[in-house]
Structures are given as structure tokens and as C-alpha cells.
Design a protein around this motif. Structure first.
Motif, PDB file in Angstrom:
ATOM      1  N   ARG A  56       0.843  -1.199   0.000  1.00 40.48           N
ATOM      2  CA  ARG A  56       0.000   0.000   0.000  1.00 40.48           C
ATOM      3  C   ARG A  56       0.875   1.243   0.000  1.00 40.48           C
ATOM      4  NH1 ARG A  56      -4.737  -0.567   4.473  1.00 40.48           N
ATOM      5  NH2 ARG A  56      -6.046  -2.033   3.356  1.00 40.48           N
TER       6      ARG A  56
ATOM      7  N   GLU B 103      -7.027  -2.252  10.307  1.00 40.38           N
ATOM      8  CA  GLU B 103      -7.010  -3.254   9.240  1.00 40.38           C
ATOM      9  C   GLU B 103      -5.748  -4.108   9.300  1.00 40.38           C
ATOM     10  OE1 GLU B 103      -7.317  -0.715   5.865  1.00 40.38           O
ATOM     11  OE2 GLU B 103      -8.889   0.353   6.916  1.00 40.38           O
TER      12      GLU B 103
ATOM     13  N   LEU C 123     -12.621  -4.925  -0.779  1.00 39.02           N
ATOM     14  CA  LEU C 123     -11.220  -4.827  -0.362  1.00 39.02           C
ATOM     15  C   LEU C 123     -11.094  -5.170   1.116  1.00 39.02           C
ATOM     16  CD1 LEU C 123     -10.327  -1.559  -2.236  1.00 39.02           C
ATOM     17  CD2 LEU C 123     -10.005  -3.891  -2.969  1.00 39.02           C
ATOM     18  N   VAL C 124      -9.857  -5.338   1.533  1.00 39.81           N
ATOM     19  CA  VAL C 124      -9.617  -5.704   2.928  1.00 39.81           C
ATOM     20  C   VAL C 124     -10.234  -4.673   3.861  1.00 39.81           C
ATOM     21  CG1 VAL C 124      -7.878  -6.107   4.673  1.00 39.81           C
ATOM     22  CG2 VAL C 124      -7.480  -6.863   2.363  1.00 39.81           C
ATOM     23  N   ALA C 125     -10.069  -3.413   3.485  1.00 39.84           N
ATOM     24  CA  ALA C 125     -10.590  -2.362   4.348  1.00 39.84           C
ATOM     25  C   ALA C 125     -12.101  -2.484   4.501  1.00 39.84           C
ATOM     26  CB  ALA C 125     -10.223  -1.007   3.769  1.00 39.84           C
ATOM     27  N   ASP C 126     -12.761  -3.012   3.470  1.00 42.88           N
ATOM     28  CA  ASP C 126     -14.217  -3.150   3.544  1.00 42.88           C
ATOM     29  C   ASP C 126     -14.625  -4.269   4.488  1.00 42.88           C
ATOM     30  OD1 ASP C 126     -14.546  -1.120   1.784  1.00 42.88           O
ATOM     31  OD2 ASP C 126     -14.473  -2.419   0.043  1.00 42.88           O
TER      32      ASP C 126
ATOM     33  N   ARG D   2     -10.127   4.470   1.778  1.00 40.87           N
ATOM     34  CA  ARG D   2      -9.845   3.117   1.351  1.00 40.87           C
ATOM     35  C   ARG D   2      -8.809   3.197   0.243  1.00 40.87           C
ATOM     36  NH1 ARG D   2     -15.096   0.853  -0.393  1.00 40.87           N
ATOM     37  NH2 ARG D   2     -14.376   1.540  -2.426  1.00 40.87           N
ATOM     38  N   PHE D   3      -8.179   2.070  -0.054  1.00 36.29           N
ATOM     39  CA  PHE D   3      -7.033   2.138  -0.944  1.00 36.29           C
ATOM     40  C   PHE D   3      -7.401   2.622  -2.337  1.00 36.29           C
ATOM     41  CE2 PHE D   3      -3.578   0.339  -3.472  1.00 36.29           C
ATOM     42  CZ  PHE D   3      -2.560   1.000  -2.839  1.00 36.29           C
ATOM     43  N   ASP D   4      -8.473   2.071  -2.891  1.00 37.29           N
ATOM     44  CA  ASP D   4      -8.821   2.479  -4.250  1.00 37.29           C
ATOM     45  C   ASP D   4      -9.255   3.927  -4.296  1.00 37.29           C
ATOM     46  OD1 ASP D   4     -10.957   1.698  -2.700  1.00 37.29           O
ATOM     47  OD2 ASP D   4     -12.266   1.402  -4.421  1.00 37.29           O
TER      48      ASP D   4
END
Lengths: 430, 178, 247, 384
Positions: free
Chosen positions: A160, A245, D364-367, A388-390
Motif C-alpha cells: 500500500r 485493518e 477490499l480488505v478495508a471493507d 480506502r485504498f482504491d
């Protein structure tokens, strides 16, 4: 005194020790900056906890020392004494090297940060390039740490982080270029990449670059301000170390001193990117309105600010001292807090001495601006959820990058507007 | 205020030492890149190579190129390298046979390269007839900019076009999966 | 919901051996030997005609007949309500189709169907598809060790459109399998796993029938009445700690 | 016939095994010690980069055999145990159990007891939702709401403490009513709390509802359709957020809920944001109910006539209530003795947790973190 010490003290020398070529004074500056930044990190540590705590209706550290003032020291001792664990299966060489790289990258940047016209270790003519380059080395340390831990959470954190930092560096670079472009808007048409040169260009153009071509300068600053939070892995872009996370992201497997090196590097990076922003857009070491409010009266008025700040801090401390519980159990703490106030008063008094007063002017304003940025960092952390990453990538590539390109082009057009106007004019008349 | 680089009579410190140090480092880490079995170690060695080359650029009074080298190669491209390496299975690649077993092509390529170097050394005087220009460091960046946008405008634009094509190609390839 | 439940009228006919099994389930009188509950002392060991599985339960209760004398002691307290036959269009439809395989009953205003084991998948499927019992609230089991068919399996169903609950019950013997309800309600997945975990009941066709709450290596099924807690504890302590258990 | 469980069939796992660039798939073990799994939930994630290809929950770390314990306790003795299941909504657990046993005994709690029950249960629902909000927001990275909600939840716990002496596992109700009469100033305290907390709920909403990052993190995350909800037996706010207007307090009223005027908030999209909005609205509805109950609380006895030794007649009963997490049911089999022959608890968290796999696929993982938070599970209840 030997010549290599005295010759830099010459009244006619108006350059940094690095430029002057005085290794002795460069070393002194290096030690000063290193010590100062470390001290700032310690202060930041305490302040962050306290400010965040008060934003969140709690008290924060209260036990170690009055109002928890000695907490960072206690933490430092704890971290140093803790066992330094290298997990089995970790690539130990890379694992041990990673925090050092982060630390070195975080601190090397300070070589070119100008705390004043002469208060920098050195001034490079590629200063800003050097800063961006070296600060981008920090990501290597993160990637190495994540990979070498031989564990999944750190690996994901590292992935990330690498993607995030590479992406935001692009937008950051574009914003920086638009500021550099503004330095070339002088009759000679010569811009500069030197950090000191950039501040002097702002002085020469009678404006901070944040207000130049409003709102262009402001947008560039905004892009940088967002990208720099992402670059330092702070909330709301703290995905590489998102504790909910990834437990602790890339430094999950680290402990003790090496973990604290990560923290030191992170906070040093926060301060250094804030200084880039200040240098590029907020007039660097210059006090407010250096051109407008000129003259000895204004000079005197502004030069009283450092002392006033410390008097203010002392007043706050004394107020808290008075509010301490009167129980004998708290006597030592009360005395300690009072002594703290005394130290502040002493510093304030020293800052009233005219020579000192004028000497610390530049540094004071620079540090004050940094403090505002650091407060913002804390404020973000208390307010925002995590991206979030995206979404993070989307913000970087689809919002900040086009915006950066647009600002860069618009700045260029604004800079050349007379030439363009002439050209069009001539075309029409042909 | 930015008067020249060396206002005092300081000479560059131990130039020869640094030259040999940096080039030795570059060669050593270059060798490490191709001998390490662990791709991450190789990549780290490559980073060291690039950094020492950046140092050599600095010694050539080309700070801009050095800075760009660090930003682009070390901070950007190598991070992406690591990114990809970490995504693939390292244990598997460690078990696999290494590719540097092709002795014959390797020797031939090395000979060709050596020949090229010898040729340049012999013909060098004729190729680069002009004396070496030592540019003051302060103007290096400006000069690079000037050169890029005047003499080398065309190659510069060609290069950027190439990069654009590469980007589009990458996007197309990535999109195909989805 | 029907409210005629409060009438504590006695068992109407001998047609309801299943209800006996619940009603007469376990008398409170005799302290059970070995910690297990006393057997269901059904008053009528008489096997009712018809091929419903509830009946085979009765023979299992024959030894319990000895405990029947204890029963009169229980009625000393005010006799509670007993299950009543349940009547509704749904029931009419079901009985028409399945005949004596199901026994619709109601107790304290709650309706349930005592169903023959062989009818289970058909009835459950039908309840969901045709009667809109689209929500499987719970699946569980009750263990009666003294009965021949040791387990009651209970499906608690709910219909959103009718705002109605119904329980489906069947009896199976130990080591007997029962078709899984996962193809009918996805919710059955974990519920059946838990029932398997706690009672050791095998659900055929379950995608992933394994223990859910207890560790994979666990011995025994704790909610069975004959599960020896203390023995298990002592064994565990001895193996893992190497000492005598204090229990 | 559409097969509602097709979405959770295991065939899908086979199909999604391909990963980007053929990188090998990453199996991550999240929990049982993980900051965001709300206790000791263990989730085994199979990832393609950050994309979740499937997950499996491993539960049971907190299993205490509550149902087995019940078989060795009398009905009264078992009452405190139910508080330990969903320990953040202990009052609801107690209410469900007491009402189930009352039903079995065929008695009814007096009206005043029912009103007290409603007040305390709704206060507990509020506390439970506040705890959910704080931890959910913390999982998504917003640290501050946690402290705000804890500050306000504290006021509720103070009322509990004054009422029955306990804060968390209250054991507030007895079979047949309530053991304690309300203390002096109970109504005043509750009314004061109502005026105190209403603006605080606005405050939480101010921090989050229109916060861009919050909206982006929660909208279209962990979406579950009403059909899937019903097929998977998901109840409570999760079901309502998917658009099913179903609340046991309305559908099959228990205690004194028939007498109160309140609405069932529902969502449309069934995503995490809707579940957030539904719970926020539920908090306000709870305030409404409490207000009405406090205003109209009748005088009278608080205990029905129950004999000291409870021997329910032979039979079985299923009774369920609307706990903050969903339908909480008790299936009690009595053999006529003082001890229940079998008590089965239908835990809402346990059943709702089944939906995690379906809700996280392709996210995603965060979700995953956000979805675990939004399901509002309590591991004490999942594992029992």
C-alpha cells in the motif's frame, strides 16, 4: 580562535556554512538541526496526545510528570529498554537496515531546509529537487521493512505504502513545479530550485506564492498539502499503518528501539514536508508582511513575538500550576510545573535581549508556521475517517494529478500573459 | 546572495578517492544484482548502483541529473520494481534455475562491449573534439533546461511520445483482463 | 394466533402420541440415575395406528411406563396447558397432502408440526415455496436419551408476509441422518453446523459440515444429555497440564 | 425457482481462484487477536492483492456452553447467565429470557413492570447502538466518535447502576416482572438523559453523516439485498437497511410496545451507509419510545404472582424479541421440573455473521473491517 571557526563569523558572510565551505559550522548546524528536530518530535509526541485527547473529551497523559509532560521521556526509556525482536524467518539484514534508511532519509532532508537566510546547513541549487528525491527514499525503508518482516500484514502495508507514495509524489512534484515556475517571474526570467532562492523570490515579488495569481497558487498549495499528508502516511491517508485493518502495517513486527526509529522518521518527515510547503508557498522564514509593514517600528513590534509567545506559554503553565490540586501528594508535580513555567519565563527574557531577539526572528517565524501545520496534522487525525485504498488512488490520480497539470499550465500561461497577449495582438494586426 | 559554489579557496575534497569509491561501489553492487538469488536483494543492490551513479553525476557537476536520477530511478522505478517483486512468489523463484547460465552469448556480448569501449577510447579524440566544458554548478539546471528545449527538442519530444505510447499500451494490456 | 391455548383441557384422543412425548416428556419426580433425565413417561404406551414415526417413540418409552406412577405426583400442581390440535387452511392443505405423516399442534398459542422424518425435505421445501415461510429462524435439536428415537430436530420458521411462526419437529434416532436444509434456506448452514457440533446429528448434503463452536479435535457432543462434562474436563487437564483435575 | 443461497455456494470459490498477474493468492489470518474483529472473531481471508476472494469465519473462542449450563440451573438461576451473551445489550437478553419463561409459566408481568422493562431495554438499545457507532467509526479510522459515544453511553450506565447496581451485566428483570421498584428520581434522570442525548446524536451525525470520506467508505460497501438477507436469516438493522420494514416490536409486540408510537426506519440500498443511517434513526426512535414510556408509566405492582419454586408445565416455547442486533429468540423445553430441559438461544449476531462472506466477496480488505463493524456482532453472543 582558529581561522576555520572565525572566518565564517565574518560580518560580510551572508551564506550558509555549506555554501561558504566551513565544515566546522556545517557540523554545528547539523547537530543543532538534528537536536532541534529530535526535540520537536518529542514535543510533537506530547502535544499530539494532549491535543487529540482534548478533541476527544479525555485528558491524555496525566501521570508521568505534571500534565504528563515527562511522558515522552518515559516512553523513550521504555522503548530503549525493550527487547529488540527479529522475527524468525525474517530477512534479518534487510529487517535491521530498514528503519535506518527511513531515519536517514527523514533527516537528510534537513540539509537544505532554510530556517533563515543563513540558517541552513547548506543551500543547493537543486535544493527542492534534493528534498523531493531524498524524502522519496523513505518509501524504500517502508517497503524493505514490510517485505523483510516475512509476515502478511507488513507486506500489505508495504505494498500500500509504495503504491501510495509513488502516486502522490507525482501530484506533489507538479505542485512544486508550479511554485518553481513562479520564481522565474522576474525581469531577468531566471527561476531557481534553491530553497533559499525560492523564499527570496517571494520577497522580491512582494507576495507569498500561495496568494500569487489567486487562486492558482492556492490550488497548488492545496494539492501539495493533501499530497504531503499522504506522503507521510498520516490520517486520513494512514493506510500503510491502518491499525484497524493491518494491526500496525509495515512496522507490525518491529519492537523497541527500531520501532521508535520508525516513529522518529515519520515525525521528522512530517516536519520536513511541512517546511517544504512553508518554503514554497508561505514565505519561508519571512515574518508576515515583510514589505508592507516595513520600518524600525514594525521590525521592533514583530521582533517581540518570540518573547511574547514564551510569556504566553509561561502564563498558561502558571495558570495550570495554580489549578493543580492542593493535596501534598501533588506537591512535587506542582513544583515541577511551576519550574517549567519558570524556564519559559527565562527563555522569554533571553529572547528580549536585542541581539538574540533579532537573531531568532527567522527561525521563530519558520517554526511557528511549522507548528500550524503540525496542528493541522493532529486535527485531521481527530476528524477524518480513513480512506480506502482504491479511493486513495482515485484521489491521487484522478483529482490531484489533473488539477496539478492544470495549475501548472495555468501558471505558465499567467506568467507569459503579456508575451501571449503581444503575440495575439501581432497576429491580429498582420 | 547565492554567489558561487566555492567562495572560499576550498578545493573539492579527495576527488579521486570519491571517484574510485563510487565507481567501485557501482560495479560491486552491479555484480550483486546479477548474482543474488533473492530478487529483493538484487533490487536493493540495483538501488545502491543507481545511488552511486548519482554520486558520480554529482562529481561531474551535474546535480540536476543526480537529483532526477534519485527521484525517478530510486524513488520511483525501483519502488515499483520492488512492488512487483513482492507480489510474485519469491520462494518459487529462489528454487528455480537462474537464467545467467548462458555462457556463450554472455561472453560474446561482453566481447562486443569491450570492443566498443576500446573503439571509443581509440577514436574518442576524434569523436569528441571539443575540450571538456566545465559548467559552473549553479547554472547546470538552467543549461539542462535550455539544451532540452533547444538543441534536443526533437529527441525530447520523441521520448515523451514513446512514454505516452508505453502508458497507453500498459493501460490496454491491463484493461484486457477486466 | 389462536388463543384457545389456555384451556388446560386434557389430551383429547390417543391419536397424538407425539404430543405425549413432549407433554409427558420427563417427569420431575424421579431423580435420574447417572445425571440423565428420567425417561418420558408416556401414559399410553399403546401404539397408535398409522405409520408415523412418532409412534416408534412409544416403544422406547415402554420401560418408562414404570415411571408413570410418578406422574400423578406432578399433577399435584395445577396442570399446565397441553398441546391442542391446530387447525388452519395451511394445516388442512398439508394434512390433505401428507395425511397422517404430520400432526399439527398448537401449544400456548404457538403452532408446530410434528412431521415424519421421511417427509422432512418435502415439507420444508413446500413451506418455503408455497407457504412463504421464507425465513428460517433457527434449527436446533433436543436430546431424549431414553427414547428410541433420541433426537427431536426443530426448525423454527417465520413468514414475513403472514407474520406467522411455525415450528417443524421430527424425531430421529441416534446416528440417523437427516437431509440438510441448506438448499432451502442459506441460513441453515451455520445452524446445522452448530446442531452437528452440539448433538452430532449428521445433515446430508450440507456443504461443509464440521464443528463450528468447538475446536475440531473435540470429543463428544456436549448438548447430549449423556455427555460427561467432568470426565472431559479431567481428561483435558491430564493431557494438557499433566496434573490431576481439581474437579 | 431462484435459489437464494446460490450467492453463497461454494462453487464460486473455485471460479475466483485466478489472481492478477498470476500472483499467488494471499491467505491472511485476521484475528482472533486483531484490533478490528470486535473480540475474538477469526476471519481467514483469501486475497488477491487487496481484493477479497473469499473468507471463512472461525468462531467459538468465547464458547462457554451457556446452553449446557442452563440444563443444570433452575430457571431463576439461569437468568443472570443470559446477560453474559450479548454483554453490551444485557437488558435485552434478560427481557427475552424472562418473557419466554413467563410465557411458559403462562403468567404476565404487570403493566408497570412492562413499562420499566421498555424504558430500560430501549436505553440499552441506545447504549448498544452507541457502542456500535463508536467502534464502527474507529474501524473506519474516525477515532473521535468513539470517545463521544462512550461519554454519552456512560450516562445510560449510570442510570442502570442506580436502578439495579450493575452497569453492564445488569440482571435487571426477574421472571414475572422486575425485582426493583424504580428509585427516587428515576423518571427525572431518564428525562434529563433524553434532553441530554438528543443533541449528542446530532453531534455524531455532524461528524459522520455528510463527511465525504465516511460516505465514500460506507456507500456501496457490503451491500446485501433484502432477498439475501431473508435467505440468510439476517435480522435487525441489517435487514431493515435492505428495505424490509420488519421489527418484532411492531410485528409481534411484546412487553408494552403496543402502546407506543414509533416508526421502523428502513434503508433502500442495504449498504453500510444505510445501515448506519438506520441505526442512527433507531436511536432517535428509542428516545421517542422512552419519552412516551416515562410520561405514561402507570402505578401498580411490579411483580406478578410467581411461586418461589418455578415448575413450568411440560412443554416447549419459542419466544423472541427485537434485540439491538436482531431477532433474539429463546426456545425453552420444560420437563416440568425446576430446571429447564433444554434452552436454545437464537443469537442474532451468530446468524448475521453468516452473511459476512457474501457481503465481503469482491471487496477490499478495508471493507471487511467496515462490514464486520456494520454487522454489529458481539462475540459473546456468537459463541455463547
Amino acid at each position: 580562535m582558529p581561522g576555520f571557526i572565525t572566518n565564517y563569523l565574518d560580518k560580510n558572510v551572508h551564506v550558509t556554512p555549506g555554501q561558504y565551505g566551513s565544515p566546522f559550522w556545517a557540523l554545528v548546524y547539523i547537530l543543532l538541526v538534528f537536536g532541534g528536530v529530535s526535540l520537536a518530535v518529542v514535543c510533537m509526541n506530547w502535544l499530539e496526545r494532549k491535543i487529540l485527547a482534548h478533541m476527544q473529551v479525555r485528558l491524555g497523559p496525566m501521570r508521568v510528570g505534571p500534565h504528563g509532560l515527562l511522558q515522552p521521556i518515559a516512553d523513550a526509556i521504555k522503548l530503549i529498554l525493550k527487547e529488540d525482536i527479529v522475527p524468525e524467518g525474517a530477512d534479518s539484514f534487510v529487517f535491521l537496515l530498514a528503519p535506518l534508511i527511513i531515519l536517514v532519509a527523514g533527516f537528510s532532508v534537513y540539509c537544505v531546509i532554510p530556517f533563515g537566510p543563513t540558517h541552513a546547513i547548506t543551500d543547493m541549487n537543486i535544493g527542492i529537487l534534493f528534498m523531493l528525491g531524498v524524502s522519496s527514499l523513505g518509501v524504500l525503508g517502508i517497503v524493505m521493512a514490510g517485505w523483510a518482516s516475512n509476515s502478511h500484514y507488513p507486506l500489505i502495508g508495504a505494498l500500500r505504502s509504495s503504491a501510495q507514495m509513488v502516486s502522490y509524489e507525482v501530484a506533489m512534484g507538479l505542485a512544486v513545479i508550479s511554485a518553481v515556475l513562479m520564481t522565474s517571474l522576474n525581469p531577468a526570467g531566471t527561476g531557481t530550485l534553491s530553497m533559499i532562492g525560492i523564499v527570496q523570490a517571494q520577497y522580491a515579488q512582494h507576495t507569498w506564492f500561495i496568494f500569487k495569481f489567486f487562486p492558482l497558487g492556492f490550488i497548488a498549495f492545496f494539492i501539495f498539502a493533501v499530497a504531503m499528508v499522504a506522503e507521510t502516511n498520516r490520517a486520513p491517508f494512514d493506510l500503510p499503518e491502518a491499525e484497524s485493518e493491518l494491526t500496525a502495517g509495515f512496522h507490525t513486527e518491529y519492537s523497541g528501539l527500531r520501532w521508535s526509529l520508525f516513529m522518529l522518521g515519520e515525525y521528522a518527515a512530517m516536519i520536513s514536508v511541512s517546511s517544504i510547503a512553508i518554503t514554497l508557498w508561505l514565505g519561508g522564514w519571512m515574518r508576515p508582511f515583510p514589505n508592507l509593514l516595513q520600518g524600525p517600528t514594525w521590525d521592533l513590534a514583530f521582533s517581540l513575538f518570540p518573547a511574547l509567545t514564551f510569556f504566553g506559554l509561561a502564563a498558561m503553565t502558571f495558570y495550570s500550576t495554580m489549578r493543580m490540586p492542593k493535596h501534598p501528594y501533588f506537591r512535587i508535580q506542582t513544583i515541577g510545573l511551576g519550574a517549567f513555567g519558570g524556564v519559559f519565563v527565562l527563555i522569554a527574557l533571553i529572547l528580549l535581549i536585542p541581539r538574540v531577539r533579532d537573531g531568532v526572528q527567522d527561525v521563530y517565524w519558520f517554526v511557528a508556521k511549522i507548528a500550524v501545520f503540525l496542528y493541522l496534522y493532529i486535527w485531521y487525525r481527530g476528524t477524518f475517517p480513513r480512506y480506502r485504498f482504491d479511493q486513495l488512488m482515485r484521489v491521487g490520480w484522478k483529482v490531484l494529478l489533473p488539477l496539478g497539470i492544470g495549475v501548472l499550465m495555468a501558471t505558465g500561461i499567467m506568467g507569459l500573459r503579456t508575451e501571449i497577449w503581444d503575440f495575439v495582438h501581432r497576429l491580429v494586426h498582420i | 546572495m547565492c554567489t558561487g559554489w566555492y567562495t572560499s579557496d576550498m578545493a573539492p575534497v579527495a576527488t579521486t578517492f570519491f571517484f574510485y569509491f563510487l565507481s567501485g561501489l557501482a560495479i560491486l553492487s552491479g555484480v550483486l544484482v546479477i548474482t543474488r538469488k533473492n530478487p529483493v536483494h538484487s533490487a536493493l543492490a540495483l538501488i545502491l548502483t543507481l545511488l552511486s551513479v548519482a554520486g558520480l553525476y554529482l562529481m561531474l557537476y551535474a546535480p540536476f541529473v543526480a537529483g532526477v536520477q534519485i527521484i525517478l530511478y530510486v524513488g520511483g522505478i525501483m519502488v515499483l520494481f520492488l512492488f512487483v517483486i513482492m507480489l510474485v512468489n519469491i520462494e518459487r523463484s529462489e528454487r528455480e534455475k537462474q537464467f545467467n547460465q548462458q555462457w556463450l552469448p554472455g561472453i560474446l556480448a561482453a566481447c562486443g562491449l569491450g570492443l566498443l569501449f576500446v573503439l571509443i577510447y581509440v577514436k574518442g579524440k576524434a569523436l569528441f573534439s571539443q575540450p571538456v566544458i566545465t559548467m559552473p554548478e549553479t547554472e547546470n539546471t538552467q543549461r539542462v533546461g535550455m539544451m532540452l528545449y533547444s538543441n534536443y527538442m526533437f529527441p525530447f519530444e520523441i521520448a515523451s511520445l514513446l512514454l505516452l505510447v508505453a502508458i497507453i499500451g500498459a493501460v490496454v494490456m491491463a484493461k484486457k483482463r477486466i | 394466533m389462536s388463543d384457545e391455548t389456555k384451556s388446560p383441557s386434557p389430551q383429547p384422543e390417543g391419536e397424538k402420541p407425539s404430543s405425549d412425548k413432549i407433554a409427558g416428556g420427563i417427569s420431575s419426580g424421579t431423580p435420574p440415575p447417572g445425571g440423565a433425565k428420567p425417561p418420558a413417561p408416556s401414559e399410553k404406551p399403546a401404539v397408535a395406528p398409522g405409520a408415523t414415526p412418532p409412534k416408534p417413540a412409544a416403544p422406547g418409552e415402554k420401560p418408562a411406563a414404570a415411571a408413570a406412577p410418578a406422574k400423578p405426583a406432578a399433577p399435584a400442581k395445577p396442570a399446565g396447558p397441553t398441546p391442542q390440535p391446530w387447525d388452519s387452511p395451511l394445516v388442512a392443505k398439508l394434512t390433505k397432502q401428507f395425511g397422517s405423516g404430520i400432526q399439527p399442534l398448537t401449544y400456548l398459542g404457538q403452532n408446530y408440526l410434528q412431521v415424519d422424518r421421511s417427509l422432512i425435505p418435502t415439507i420444508l421445501q413446500m413451506l418455503r415455496d408455497e407457504e412463504q415461510f421464507d425465513y428460517c429462524v433457527d434449527i436446533t435439536a433436543v436430546h431424549y436419551p431414553k427414547r428410541e428415537k433420541q433426537f427431536d430436530i426443530v426448525w423454527i420458521l417465520y413468514s414475513f408476509s403472514k407474520n406467522e411462526r411455525v415450528r417443524v419437529k421430527t424425531q430421529i434416532a441416534d446416528a440417523e441422518h437427516i437431509p440438510s436444509a441448506v438448499p432451502i434456506w442459506a441460513a441453515a448452514n451455520w445452524l446445522e453446523r452448530e446442531t452437528f457440533d452440539m448433538f452430532g446429528i449428521q445433515f446430508d448434503g450440507h456443504p461443509d459440515l464440521k464443528r463450528i463452536l468447538l475446536p475440531d479435535g473435540w470429543k463428544g457432543h456436549p448438548l447430549r444429555k449423556d455427555y460427561g462434562i467432568i470426565q472431559q474436563d479431567q481428561e483435558w487437564v491430564q493431557i494438557n497440564l499433566g496434573i490431576e483435575s481439581g474437579q | 425457482m431462484t435459489d437464494p443461497n446460490s450467492s453463497v455456494s461454494h462453487l464460486e470459490l473455485e471460479e475466483s481462484k485466478k489472481t492478477f498477474l498470476d500472483a499467488n493468492e494471499l491467505v491472511i489470518n485476521m484475528g482472533p487477536q486483531h484490533p478490528a474483529t470486535h473480540g475474538v472473531l477469526r476471519v481467514i481471508l483469501r486475497l488477491d492483492g487487496e481484493k477479497v476472494m473469499g473468507l471463512e469465519c472461525v468462531i467459538g473462542y468465547l464458547h462457554r456452553g451457556v446452553e449446557k449450563i442452563a440444563e443444570h440451573r433452575t430457571y431463576t438461576m439461569f437468568n443472570p447467565y443470559v446477560d453474559r451473551m450479548d454483554y453490551v445489550a444485557a437488558v435485552s437478553n434478560g427481557l427475552g429470557y424472562c418473557e419466554a419463561v413467563e410465557k411458559l409459566l403462562n403468567i404476565e408481568a404487570p403493566p408497570r413492570a412492562n413499562y420499566i422493562r421498555v424504558i430500560l431495554t430501549e436505553l440499552n438499545r441506545l447504549a448498544s447502538h452507541q457502542l456500535w457507532l463508536g467502534t464502527h467509526a474507529l474501524d473506519i479510522g474516525a477515532m473521535t466518535p468513539l470517545f463521544y459515544t462512550f461519554r454519552d453511553r456512560e450516562e445510560i450506565l449510570k442510570i442502570f447502576e442506580k436502578y439495579c447496581g450493575a452497569r453492564l451485566t445488569t440482571h435487571a428483570f426477574r421472571i414475572g416482572g422486575c425485582q426493583y421498584e424504580t428509585y427516587e428520581g428515576f423518571e427525572k434522570d431518564v428525562k434529563k438523559f433524553l434532553t441530554f442525548v438528543a443533541p449528542k446524536i446530532d453531534e455524531y451525525e455532524e461528524l459522520l453523516t455528510t463527511n465525504r470520506i465516511w460516505v465514500e467508505r460506507t456507500k456501496k460497501v457490503g451491500t446485501i439485498s433484502a432477498k439475501d438477507c431473508i435467505a440468510l436469516g439476517v435480522t435487525g438493522p441489517v435487514l431493515r437497511a435492505s428495505g424490509v420494514k420488519w421489527d418484532l416490536r411492531k410485528a409481534q409486540p411484546y412487553a408494552a410496545y403496543k402502546q407506543f408510537d414509533f416508526e421502523i426506519p428502513t434503508g433502500q440500498n442495504g449498504d453500510t451507509y444505510d445501515r448506519y443511517l438506520v441505526r442512527m434513526a433507531e436511536m432517535r426512535q428509542s428516545l421517542r419510545i422512552i419519552q412516551q414510556a416515562v410520561d405514561a408509566i402507570p402505578e401498580g405492582p411490579i411483580m406478578a404472582k410467581v411461586s418461589k419454586v418455578m415448575k413450568p408445565p411440560v412443554g416447549e416455547i419459542y419466544h423472541s424479541i427485537e434485540a439491538p442486533k436482531g431477532e433474539l429468540g429463546y426456545f425453552i423445553v420444560s420437563d416440568g421440573s425446576t430446571q429447564p430441559y433444554r434452552i436454545r438461544v437464537r443469537p442474532p449476531s451468530f446468524v448475521n455473521l453468516q452473511a459476512l462472506d457474501l457481503m465481503c466477496r469482491g471487496q477490499l480488505v478495508a471493507d471487511v473491517i467496515a462490514v464486520i463493524g456494520t454487522l454489529d456482532i458481539v462475540l459473546g453472543e456468537v459463541d455463547r
